[in-house]
Design a protein around this motif. Structure first.
Motif, PDB file in Angstrom:
ATOM      1  N   VAL A   1      60.301  35.751  47.718  1.00  0.00           N
ATOM      2  CA  VAL A   1      59.424  36.771  47.127  1.00  0.00           C
ATOM      3  C   VAL A   1      58.588  36.155  46.007  1.00  0.00           C
ATOM      4  CG1 VAL A   1      59.388  38.917  45.795  1.00  0.00           C
ATOM      5  CG2 VAL A   1      60.916  38.693  47.763  1.00  0.00           C
ATOM      6  N   GLY A   2      59.221  35.281  45.212  1.00  0.00           N
ATOM      7  CA  GLY A   2      58.485  34.612  44.139  1.00  0.00           C
ATOM      8  C   GLY A   2      57.348  33.758  44.675  1.00  0.00           C
ATOM      9  N   PHE A   3      57.606  33.035  45.760  1.00  0.00           N
ATOM     10  CA  PHE A   3      56.554  32.213  46.368  1.00  0.00           C
ATOM     11  C   PHE A   3      55.422  33.088  46.894  1.00  0.00           C
ATOM     12  CE2 PHE A   3      54.739  30.090  50.120  1.00  0.00           C
ATOM     13  CZ  PHE A   3      54.270  28.931  49.525  1.00  0.00           C
ATOM     14  N   TYR A   4      55.777  34.194  47.545  1.00  0.00           N
ATOM     15  CA  TYR A   4      54.783  35.124  48.082  1.00  0.00           C
ATOM     16  C   TYR A   4      53.891  35.673  46.966  1.00  0.00           C
ATOM     17  CZ  TYR A   4      53.012  39.106  50.799  1.00  0.00           C
ATOM     18  OH  TYR A   4      52.209  40.019  51.432  1.00  0.00           O
ATOM     19  N   LEU A   5      54.522  36.052  45.835  1.00  0.00           N
ATOM     20  CA  LEU A   5      53.757  36.603  44.717  1.00  0.00           C
ATOM     21  C   LEU A   5      52.917  35.536  44.020  1.00  0.00           C
ATOM     22  CD1 LEU A   5      56.447  38.981  43.149  1.00  0.00           C
ATOM     23  CD2 LEU A   5      54.512  39.600  44.613  1.00  0.00           C
ATOM     24  N   LEU A   6      53.464  34.318  43.893  1.00  0.00           N
ATOM     25  CA  LEU A   6      52.715  33.241  43.240  1.00  0.00           C
ATOM     26  C   LEU A   6      51.450  32.896  44.012  1.00  0.00           C
ATOM     27  CD1 LEU A   6      55.197  30.554  41.856  1.00  0.00           C
ATOM     28  CD2 LEU A   6      53.603  31.987  40.586  1.00  0.00           C
ATOM     29  N   ASN A   7      51.521  32.944  45.321  1.00  0.00           N
ATOM     30  CA  ASN A   7      50.338  32.648  46.133  1.00  0.00           C
ATOM     31  C   ASN A   7      49.212  33.610  45.813  1.00  0.00           C
ATOM     32  OD1 ASN A   7      50.040  30.496  48.146  1.00  0.00           O
ATOM     33  ND2 ASN A   7      52.018  31.180  48.885  1.00  0.00           N
ATOM     34  N   GLY A   8      49.538  34.896  45.753  1.00  0.00           N
ATOM     35  CA  GLY A   8      48.519  35.875  45.407  1.00  0.00           C
ATOM     36  C   GLY A   8      48.046  35.754  43.976  1.00  0.00           C
ATOM     37  N   LEU A   9      48.982  35.464  43.060  1.00  0.00           N
ATOM     38  CA  LEU A   9      48.638  35.348  41.649  1.00  0.00           C
ATOM     39  C   LEU A   9      47.661  34.209  41.396  1.00  0.00           C
ATOM     40  CD1 LEU A   9      49.044  36.065  38.644  1.00  0.00           C
ATOM     41  CD2 LEU A   9      51.034  34.531  38.656  1.00  0.00           C
ATOM     42  N   PHE A  10      47.950  33.034  41.962  1.00  0.00           N
ATOM     43  CA  PHE A  10      47.094  31.886  41.698  1.00  0.00           C
ATOM     44  C   PHE A  10      45.743  32.012  42.402  1.00  0.00           C
ATOM     45  CE2 PHE A  10      50.831  29.993  39.919  1.00  0.00           C
ATOM     46  CZ  PHE A  10      50.340  29.080  38.997  1.00  0.00           C
ATOM     47  N   SER A  11      45.683  32.747  43.495  1.00  0.00           N
ATOM     48  CA  SER A  11      44.380  33.004  44.118  1.00  0.00           C
ATOM     49  C   SER A  11      43.500  33.819  43.188  1.00  0.00           C
ATOM     50  CB  SER A  11      44.574  33.745  45.447  1.00  0.00           C
ATOM     51  OG  SER A  11      45.250  32.938  46.381  1.00  0.00           O
ATOM     52  N   ASN A  12      44.080  34.859  42.595  1.00  0.00           N
ATOM     53  CA  ASN A  12      43.308  35.693  41.673  1.00  0.00           C
ATOM     54  C   ASN A  12      42.947  34.935  40.398  1.00  0.00           C
ATOM     55  OD1 ASN A  12      43.418  37.935  43.384  1.00  0.00           O
ATOM     56  ND2 ASN A  12      45.381  38.578  42.561  1.00  0.00           N
ATOM     57  N   LEU A  13      43.908  34.147  39.866  1.00  0.00           N
ATOM     58  CA  LEU A  13      43.621  33.361  38.666  1.00  0.00           C
ATOM     59  C   LEU A  13      42.518  32.340  38.936  1.00  0.00           C
ATOM     60  CD1 LEU A  13      47.187  32.699  37.196  1.00  0.00           C
ATOM     61  CD2 LEU A  13      45.427  34.228  36.303  1.00  0.00           C
ATOM     62  N   GLY A  14      42.533  31.772  40.139  1.00  0.00           N
ATOM     63  CA  GLY A  14      41.505  30.790  40.487  1.00  0.00           C
ATOM     64  C   GLY A  14      40.115  31.390  40.495  1.00  0.00           C
ATOM     65  N   VAL A  15      40.000  32.625  41.011  1.00  0.00           N
ATOM     66  CA  VAL A  15      38.698  33.295  41.037  1.00  0.00           C
ATOM     67  C   VAL A  15      38.262  33.680  39.630  1.00  0.00           C
ATOM     68  CG1 VAL A  15      37.459  35.330  41.859  1.00  0.00           C
ATOM     69  CG2 VAL A  15      39.038  34.140  43.388  1.00  0.00           C
ATOM     70  N   ILE A  16      39.195  34.222  38.846  1.00  0.00           N
ATOM     71  CA  ILE A  16      38.859  34.689  37.496  1.00  0.00           C
ATOM     72  C   ILE A  16      38.458  33.534  36.589  1.00  0.00           C
ATOM     73  CG2 ILE A  16      39.794  35.775  35.415  1.00  0.00           C
ATOM     74  CD1 ILE A  16      41.558  37.461  37.285  1.00  0.00           C
ATOM     75  N   ASN A  17      39.200  32.425  36.661  1.00  0.00           N
ATOM     76  CA  ASN A  17      38.980  31.298  35.744  1.00  0.00           C
ATOM     77  C   ASN A  17      38.126  30.182  36.340  1.00  0.00           C
ATOM     78  OD1 ASN A  17      40.714  32.344  33.618  1.00  0.00           O
ATOM     79  ND2 ASN A  17      42.416  31.913  34.997  1.00  0.00           N
ATOM     80  N   SER A  18      37.606  30.410  37.550  1.00  0.00           N
ATOM     81  CA  SER A  18      36.750  29.421  38.226  1.00  0.00           C
ATOM     82  C   SER A  18      37.440  28.065  38.363  1.00  0.00           C
ATOM     83  CB  SER A  18      35.416  29.257  37.465  1.00  0.00           C
ATOM     84  OG  SER A  18      34.710  30.470  37.427  1.00  0.00           O
ATOM     85  N   TRP A  19      38.724  28.093  38.744  1.00  0.00           N
ATOM     86  CA  TRP A  19      39.443  26.853  38.992  1.00  0.00           C
ATOM     87  C   TRP A  19      38.922  26.202  40.261  1.00  0.00           C
ATOM     88  CZ3 TRP A  19      45.152  28.877  38.236  1.00  0.00           C
ATOM     89  CH2 TRP A  19      45.365  29.127  36.878  1.00  0.00           C
ATOM     90  N   HIS A  20      39.204  24.915  40.392  1.00  0.00           N
ATOM     91  CA  HIS A  20      38.881  24.247  41.642  1.00  0.00           C
ATOM     92  C   HIS A  20      39.711  24.892  42.758  1.00  0.00           C
ATOM     93  CE1 HIS A  20      38.597  21.154  44.765  1.00  0.00           C
ATOM     94  NE2 HIS A  20      37.528  20.705  44.110  1.00  0.00           N
ATOM     95  N   PRO A  21      39.096  25.215  43.898  1.00  0.00           N
ATOM     96  CA  PRO A  21      39.832  25.906  44.966  1.00  0.00           C
ATOM     97  C   PRO A  21      41.111  25.195  45.399  1.00  0.00           C
ATOM     98  CG  PRO A  21      37.481  25.911  45.428  1.00  0.00           C
ATOM     99  CD  PRO A  21      37.665  25.049  44.235  1.00  0.00           C
ATOM    100  N   ALA A  22      41.074  23.858  45.453  1.00  0.00           N
ATOM    101  CA  ALA A  22      42.261  23.113  45.865  1.00  0.00           C
ATOM    102  C   ALA A  22      43.404  23.323  44.871  1.00  0.00           C
ATOM    103  CB  ALA A  22      41.936  21.629  45.995  1.00  0.00           C
TER     104      ALA A  22
END
Length: 359
Positions: free
Chosen positions: A314-335
């Motif tokens: 469950v933690g892995f499932y949630l982290l995947n969604g969390l880091f996708s949103n953080l990447g969009v918000i903070n303009s992280w490199h997609p990789a």
């Protein structure tokens, strides 16, 4: 490790993983059905429509849940073997940690292939068909939050579509064409637009075209007009399918479309990287399960470790969604946004293996 032991481990892991996947699919299908209950009775949407819709999105659930099922299934299988001292016998017989990891990687390669196949070839068309089914059943069209409809940039043109139908045809289409100095050249209005079967562009019907020719305007009406454009039904499919459920080819094409039109493609680039990385998450999950098998508690060890595996999954499932949103918000490199959850769990597996080996 001999082939006999490899086949034995593979049988145990495959069986446990299949059981866990079926259990998760049943649970998530129940939740999806509960979510559909509110829509039943509205616009002709009936119980059988909801059941068919839930069944059609199951391939997408398989893609999402397979790494989690692999973690819990591998954890259960290895912990059961450890409980009966079979892992201990293997290690005493000369099976090192590295040999065990290589064996698990070979067994897990099937999960990598299955995850990729579901994510690329089965889930995207099933998800698209499910959304089309739901729109048809409710007599709806693809809507947009703007009252003026959908706006898309297509090279030197801006395209405004009032309605996109479930079959991805369009109604009330307006095309604004500009020159390189951003001067408006023409406005074309069409009642309907359908994509040609040969892939050669759109057929506009009921067209009224206004051309701006310096000191005067020219208005013409034609029953039909051929329009070649990079805007394809696959691009329009992004309105019905979440980026995480699209195929790699569709995402790649849409990212290129956004880049060519100088638009923000961060969300879709992150989804593209996740599609490339996610299948290998099954191998990370199997590596994470291995340290738990090196300690065997004869009383209650299996149930506790399976519960821990559920929490980790469950933690892995949630982290995947969390880091996708953080990447969009903070303009992280997609990789970075796509790789970070797997790298975190891989680092955790390495630390746990090192700690177990030290003991």
């Amino acid at each position: 490790m001999t082939q006999i032991l490899t086949r034995y481990l593979a049988r145990e892991i495959y069986g446990a993983t299949a059981l866990m996947l079926v259990a998760f699919l049943g649970l998530f299908a129940f939740f999806d059905f509960i979510n559909e209950l509110d829509a039943i009775g509205e616009n002709g949407y009936q119980l059988h429509h909801a059941l068919i819709f839930v069944a059609m999105i199951l391939p997408g659930r398989v893609y999402e849940l397979l790494p989690v099922a692999v973690l819990i299934g591998t954890l259960y299988a290895l912990t059961t073997l450890a409980r009966h001292s079979e892992i201990t016998v293997m290690r005493v017989s000369g099976v090192s940690t590295m040999k065990m990891l290589r064996t698990l990687a070979g067994i897990g390669s099937l999960f990598v292939v299955l995850t990729f196949v579901f994510g690329e070839y089965i889930a995207p068309p099933a998800e698209r068909a499910a959304q089309q089914w739901r729109l048809t059943a409710t007599n709806s069209a693809v809507s947009n939050q703007l009252r003026s409809g959908l706006w898309v940039k297509d090279g030197p043109r801006f395209v405004n579509v009032q309605t996109v139908l479930p079959d991805r045809s369009m109604e009330k289409v307006r095309i604004f064409e500009f020159d390189e100095r951003h001067t408006l050249l023409s406005i074309s209005e069409a009642a309907t637009a359908r994509y040609a079967a040969d892939g050669q562009g759109w057929r506009l019907e009921g067209v009224r075209q206004t051309r701006f020719l310096g000191d005067h305007t020219d208005v013409v009406q034609v029953p039909e007009l051929h329009w070649r454009s990079d805007l394809t039904p696959d691009v329009l499919s992004v309105l019905m399918v979440a980026p995480e459920r699209m195929s790699v080819t569709t995402l790649f094409a849409y990212v290129n479309h956004l880049r060519e039109n100088q638009q923000n493609a961060d969300r879709y680039e992150i989804a593209l990287w996740k599609k490339l990385v996610y299948p290998f998450a099954a191998l990370v999950m199997m590596a994470l399960a291995l340290p738990f098998s090196f300690r065997h508690d004869r009383m209650g060890g299996v149930s506790v470790k399976v519960f821990l595996g559920v929490m980790l999954g469950v933690g892995f499932y949630l982290l995947n969604g969390l880091f996708s949103n953080l990447g969009v918000i903070n303009s992280w490199h997609p990789a970075l946004a796509a790789l970070t959850p797997s790298l975190i769990f891989l680092a955790a597996a390495a630390v746990m293996l090192f700690w177990v080996e030290r003991r």
